[in-house]
Motif scaffolding. Sequence first.
Motif: not given
Length: 460
Positions: A386-390
Amino acid sequence: MTRLSLTNLPVTPAVDPRALSVGIVHLGLGAFHRAHQAVVTEQAMVATGETRWGIAGVSQRSATVRDQLAPQDGLYSVLERGLGDPTVQVIGSIRDVLTAPEDPDAVVARIADPAVTVVTLTVTEKGYRATGTGLNLDDPEIQADLTGRPPRTVVGQLAAGIARRDEPLTIVSCDNLVANGPFLRKLVTDYFDALGKVPETFEATRFPASMVDRIVPATTEDDRAEAARLLGVRDEAVVVAEPFLQWVIENDFAGDRPAWERGGAVLTADVAPWEQAKLRMLNATHSMLAYLGALRGYETIAEAVRDDELSRLSQALMTDDVVPTLTPPDGLDLAAYGASVLERFANPALKHRTRQVAMDGSVKLPVRMLGTVRDRLAAGAEPRTISLAVAAWMVYVLRTPDLDDPQADKLKAAVAGVSEPAKLVDALLAVDSIFTPDLRDSTVFRELLVEHVSSLLAGS
């Protein structure tokens, strides 16, 4: 070619449009409403034989939809694209079309009409003009409504309509916001508080939460040509949709309503588990594919999800980061739901553009992604995917000159002259209208973002 109208009906609507009276006002007459709530409402009328639930649709910005629908007597078609041959259905539930900037008084009059008992909304996240947990009272349009002009904001329209009613209303938000019904009630409350006067009917007005789901890509000229071929008449208002449709509504109404459950909707005492699963699994994955896909040059979501690496990342996002934060409602298998999400995204017949899904990231990120980040950090976990998505959103902001976002000026100013990954991360984490202090101060989250942004910038 002859244009679709009541006098040129190649496919008869399931209900007779001439027999319908208006009982619903819908704010935000875009493609999604026409492919979703208007369809379910028509199916409900077919199932019950009721004719009192025609829709008065309100376009909040331009006259484009009115100009498409008015010459067609409010009729339009839904072009459904699945894995087989496309199908087309003519919908007749929209019986009046208003354009708010042209005639704001008419919008308020419709909401105040005693025959109207329900208002629904699809105005996108930015249409609520909110900041944090309340109404943005510094917004110049909200200020203009409060000072007495005929209201042109959604909250202003609702407040003015409620103030003129003798009977309470049910107002159903259908936008992707957490607890959208209670949230909208809070915004209208803030508006009345700013006015200094709360009408007697407001306390009994109901704001049920709801969750909606259907992929509705932007209509192209090829879609109009396909619909014309299938119908034998030209439809300027055709909308395109996948076969899947879901609507979950909190069973909390002030008065009469359509029998939406007879049209395929689910009525429930608690929408929250459905809503959270959809926002965090489907919407977050959609956004991640949009940002990563756009950065890789993919035009559509279907192209992006067919990229093996992006498909694996999508699965990891749901399985590793999102599912541990969810308590599924009865009847929802999260593993099967996640698989169906990717299957729907991969539908090659739906050309849902990555840039369309990537719009308005500043208001989508908090409701689609940041809650998952916060929950995983609180559990002592590392929210890697999810940090990659951000991080992909951050790089997208940096690399997109014509950023389509209500905070575009602020975001572009924040990243101006920035090239180093750590500085880009810090510049965007400092935007307090998106990131709360707990996320800004998280060393784990910041380090993951710097790692991912570094990788994305090096690979571009």
